[in-house]
Structure formats: structure tokens, C-alpha cells
Write a protein that holds these residues in place. Sequence first.
Motif, PDB file in Angstrom:
ATOM      1  N   GLU A 114       0.811  -1.215   0.000  1.00 18.00           N
ATOM      2  CA  GLU A 114       0.000   0.000   0.000  1.00 18.00           C
ATOM      3  C   GLU A 114       0.846   1.267   0.000  1.00 18.00           C
ATOM      4  N   VAL A 115       2.067   1.160   0.464  1.00 13.83           N
ATOM      5  CA  VAL A 115       2.937   2.326   0.553  1.00 13.83           C
ATOM      6  C   VAL A 115       4.338   1.971   0.065  1.00 13.83           C
ATOM      7  N   PHE A 116       5.096   3.007  -0.272  1.00 17.42           N
ATOM      8  CA  PHE A 116       6.528   2.889  -0.510  1.00 17.42           C
ATOM      9  C   PHE A 116       7.164   3.942   0.380  1.00 17.42           C
ATOM     10  N   ASP A 117       7.768   3.482   1.469  1.00 17.26           N
ATOM     11  CA  ASP A 117       8.369   4.385   2.447  1.00 17.26           C
ATOM     12  C   ASP A 117       9.845   4.544   2.117  1.00 17.26           C
ATOM     13  N   THR A 118      10.236   5.731   1.672  1.00 12.98           N
ATOM     14  CA  THR A 118      11.619   5.922   1.227  1.00 12.98           C
ATOM     15  C   THR A 118      12.624   5.788   2.368  1.00 12.98           C
ATOM     16  N   MET A 119      12.219   6.122   3.590  1.00 16.66           N
ATOM     17  CA  MET A 119      13.138   5.960   4.707  1.00 16.66           C
ATOM     18  C   MET A 119      13.398   4.482   4.969  1.00 16.66           C
ATOM     19  N   ALA A 120      12.354   3.678   4.988  1.00 19.49           N
ATOM     20  CA  ALA A 120      12.517   2.248   5.219  1.00 19.49           C
ATOM     21  C   ALA A 120      13.232   1.572   4.059  1.00 19.49           C
ATOM     22  N   ALA A 121      12.972   2.051   2.844  1.00 23.43           N
ATOM     23  CA  ALA A 121      13.633   1.456   1.681  1.00 23.43           C
ATOM     24  C   ALA A 121      15.145   1.620   1.763  1.00 23.43           C
ATOM     25  N   TRP A 122      15.595   2.707   2.368  1.00 20.99           N
ATOM     26  CA  TRP A 122      17.029   2.934   2.528  1.00 20.99           C
ATOM     27  C   TRP A 122      17.562   2.327   3.825  1.00 20.99           C
ATOM     28  N   ALA A 123      16.902   2.624   4.949  1.00 19.77           N
ATOM     29  CA  ALA A 123      17.462   2.322   6.272  1.00 19.77           C
ATOM     30  C   ALA A 123      16.974   1.012   6.873  1.00 19.77           C
ATOM     31  N   GLY A 124      15.949   0.397   6.279  1.00 17.52           N
ATOM     32  CA  GLY A 124      15.401  -0.820   6.869  1.00 17.52           C
ATOM     33  C   GLY A 124      14.369  -0.496   7.939  1.00 17.52           C
ATOM     34  N   ALA A 125      13.842  -1.552   8.551  1.00 12.36           N
ATOM     35  CA  ALA A 125      12.740  -1.383   9.496  1.00 12.36           C
ATOM     36  C   ALA A 125      13.183  -0.821  10.840  1.00 12.36           C
ATOM     37  N   ARG A 126      14.455  -0.985  11.199  1.00 15.51           N
ATOM     38  CA  ARG A 126      14.898  -0.602  12.551  1.00 15.51           C
ATOM     39  C   ARG A 126      15.797   0.631  12.582  1.00 15.51           C
ATOM     40  N   ASP A 127      16.158   1.159  11.440  1.00 17.71           N
ATOM     41  CA  ASP A 127      17.049   2.314  11.416  1.00 17.71           C
ATOM     42  C   ASP A 127      16.313   3.490  10.772  1.00 17.71           C
ATOM     43  N   THR A 128      16.915   4.650  10.823  1.00 22.74           N
ATOM     44  CA  THR A 128      16.307   5.849  10.251  1.00 22.74           C
ATOM     45  C   THR A 128      17.356   6.645   9.482  1.00 22.74           C
ATOM     46  N   ILE A 129      16.872   7.526   8.625  1.00 25.19           N
ATOM     47  CA  ILE A 129      17.719   8.505   7.955  1.00 25.19           C
ATOM     48  C   ILE A 129      16.851   9.703   7.614  1.00 25.19           C
ATOM     49  N   SER A 130      17.379  10.890   7.800  1.00 21.47           N
ATOM     50  CA  SER A 130      16.602  12.076   7.459  1.00 21.47           C
ATOM     51  C   SER A 130      16.506  12.212   5.944  1.00 21.47           C
ATOM     52  N   MET A 131      15.483  12.901   5.489  1.00 21.10           N
ATOM     53  CA  MET A 131      15.341  13.130   4.055  1.00 21.10           C
ATOM     54  C   MET A 131      16.532  13.905   3.511  1.00 21.10           C
ATOM     55  N   ASP A 132      16.990  14.886   4.279  1.00 20.54           N
ATOM     56  CA  ASP A 132      18.108  15.703   3.815  1.00 20.54           C
ATOM     57  C   ASP A 132      19.370  14.859   3.652  1.00 20.54           C
ATOM     58  N   ASN A 133      19.658  13.991   4.609  1.00 14.77           N
ATOM     59  CA  ASN A 133      20.841  13.130   4.514  1.00 14.77           C
ATOM     60  C   ASN A 133      20.700  12.120   3.381  1.00 14.77           C
ATOM     61  N   LEU A 134      19.476  11.647   3.151  1.00 23.32           N
ATOM     62  CA  LEU A 134      19.271  10.707   2.056  1.00 23.32           C
ATOM     63  C   LEU A 134      19.468  11.402   0.708  1.00 23.32           C
ATOM     64  N   CYS A 135      18.968  12.622   0.581  1.00 22.36           N
ATOM     65  CA  CYS A 135      19.206  13.376  -0.646  1.00 22.36           C
ATOM     66  C   CYS A 135      20.706  13.553  -0.878  1.00 22.36           C
ATOM     67  N   SER A 136      21.439  13.874   0.175  1.00 19.55           N
ATOM     68  CA  SER A 136      22.884  14.055   0.054  1.00 19.55           C
ATOM     69  C   SER A 136      23.556  12.767  -0.401  1.00 19.55           C
ATOM     70  N   ALA A 137      23.158  11.644   0.174  1.00 20.70           N
ATOM     71  CA  ALA A 137      23.744  10.360  -0.187  1.00 20.70           C
ATOM     72  C   ALA A 137      23.488  10.008  -1.652  1.00 20.70           C
ATOM     73  N   LEU A 138      22.323  10.409  -2.147  1.00 23.95           N
ATOM     74  CA  LEU A 138      21.941  10.080  -3.528  1.00 23.95           C
ATOM     75  C   LEU A 138      22.358  11.153  -4.525  1.00 23.95           C
ATOM     76  N   GLY A 139      22.999  12.206  -4.045  1.00 21.65           N
ATOM     77  CA  GLY A 139      23.429  13.281  -4.940  1.00 21.65           C
ATOM     78  C   GLY A 139      22.286  14.130  -5.441  1.00 21.65           C
ATOM     79  N   LEU A 140      21.220  14.240  -4.642  1.00 21.11           N
ATOM     80  CA  LEU A 140      20.051  15.019  -5.030  1.00 21.11           C
ATOM     81  C   LEU A 140      20.023  16.330  -4.256  1.00 21.11           C
ATOM     82  N   GLN A 141      19.259  17.290  -4.761  1.00 23.43           N
ATOM     83  CA  GLN A 141      19.111  18.574  -4.088  1.00 23.43           C
ATOM     84  C   GLN A 141      18.417  18.374  -2.759  1.00 23.43           C
ATOM     85  N   GLY A 142      19.050  18.779  -1.673  1.00 18.11           N
ATOM     86  CA  GLY A 142      18.476  18.615  -0.350  1.00 18.11           C
ATOM     87  C   GLY A 142      17.656  19.817   0.077  1.00 18.11           C
ATOM     88  N   LYS A 143      17.411  19.884   1.381  1.00 17.44           N
ATOM     89  CA  LYS A 143      16.630  20.982   1.923  1.00 17.44           C
ATOM     90  C   LYS A 143      17.460  22.260   1.921  1.00 17.44           C
TER      91      LYS A 143
END
Length: 223
Positions: A148-177
Motif C-alpha cells: 500500500e505504501v513505498f516508504d523511502t526511509m525504510a527502503a534505505w534504512a530498513g525497518a529498525r534504522d532511520t535517515i533524514s530526508m536531507d541526509n538521504l538526498c545528500s547520499a543520492l546526490g540530489l538537491q536537499g533541503k
Amino acid sequence: MTYLYLDIETIPAQTDAAKQRISASVKPPGNLKKADSIAAWEKDQRPAAVEEAISRSGLNGAFGHICCIGYALDENRPTSLSWPLDYSGERELLVAFSEAMESYNRSPVIIGHNVAGFDIRFMWQRAMVLGVKMPGWFPRDPKPWGIEVFDTMAAWAGARDTISMDNLCSALGLQGKDDVDGSMVGDMWARGEFERIDSYCRADIERTRAIHRRMLVAYGEAA
């Protein structure tokens, strides 16, 4: 497959009753045993502790409120619904979103950053508090790895870890906040910077879509 990119902005408790209830829940640290130590804490530190607890209530659907809902369907431009720019109250805001979603002919996959763990649950909680009927297809207790959903945080960090959107953008070379993040929304709302919140929410939708596209490439589901 239809994708619905979703993000909400929340603010702390606004009513006196909620603030009083939060204040009453703030207790001295357990390691303080002596009466004079507790009295000193009550005088010198309790006001700041209460202020912090009220500020954190923006993450708690029992006390906090939704002030902005941003969404985009597939490649469409993001839309934002805002209180009080567009609606006179939080209930009207949530009703407007629900009515807009009812127009969809089939259930989209909801895409968001921590959308399963926060956004969707917070929206359900506020709908219960305010007596708003949500769309029939809106997922009630989705898992971040479900269909029903695609959770971008879980797709990267898994069910037990977290990552901020800004840090994920940085990791992927995308424009962050830029110069705004979610922790600032409550103060911005209090200052009347509603247009800035609106713009920030729509920008988060675009960031979410860029992250999702990059992940689909890795999964072999997009060019």
C-alpha cells in the motif's frame, strides 16, 4: 501503477486545555529525591521542560495538529492544502484532503519519507479526534514494506534504522533541503509564515519524488 506522493506538516498543541495536560505530565527527573532539589528543579528548570514538551507535541496526534498537507499524483505538480491559508481550521483542511482523494478511481501507492510510521498514522489520529471520514481506500495500518505504501526511509534504512530526508538526498546526490526543516514549522506557524510552510511542504514532495525515482532505477523498475 499510480503513485501518490504525500507529506504533512504538523504543529504543537494550540489549545490551553492540551497545553495544561502536557504541563501536568512533566515531572522532575527520577534521580531527584530530596525536597529542596525537587523545589529547585520546579523553579529553575520546569518552565523550560514544559516548553520543550509542548514543542514536541507536534509529533503526537493526541495533541498536535496538521497545518499543511502536500501531495502529487504521478508526474503532476505538487498541491498543498494549508491551514489557515486555504481553510479556517484543521478539520476543514482534513475534510478537503479526504474529498480530493475520494475522486481517485483506484487506490494509489502512497510514497513518502517515514510515511508509514508517521504521516499516515498522524492523519488517522487527527481524523479520529476531529470526526473526519477518510477515503475508503486510505491504508489504516500500513507496513513500510507493504504493497500500500513505498516508504523511502525504510527502503534505505530498513525497518529498525532511520535517515533524514536531507541526509538521504545528500547520499543520492540530489538537491536537499534549503534553510527550512520540519523542526522549524511550529515556530514558523506561530510567526504567521504560512506561505513559507506551504512552499516547504511542496518542495518536500518534489524531493520525495526524486528519491523514489532513483530507488526505482536501482530496482530495475524505471529507466
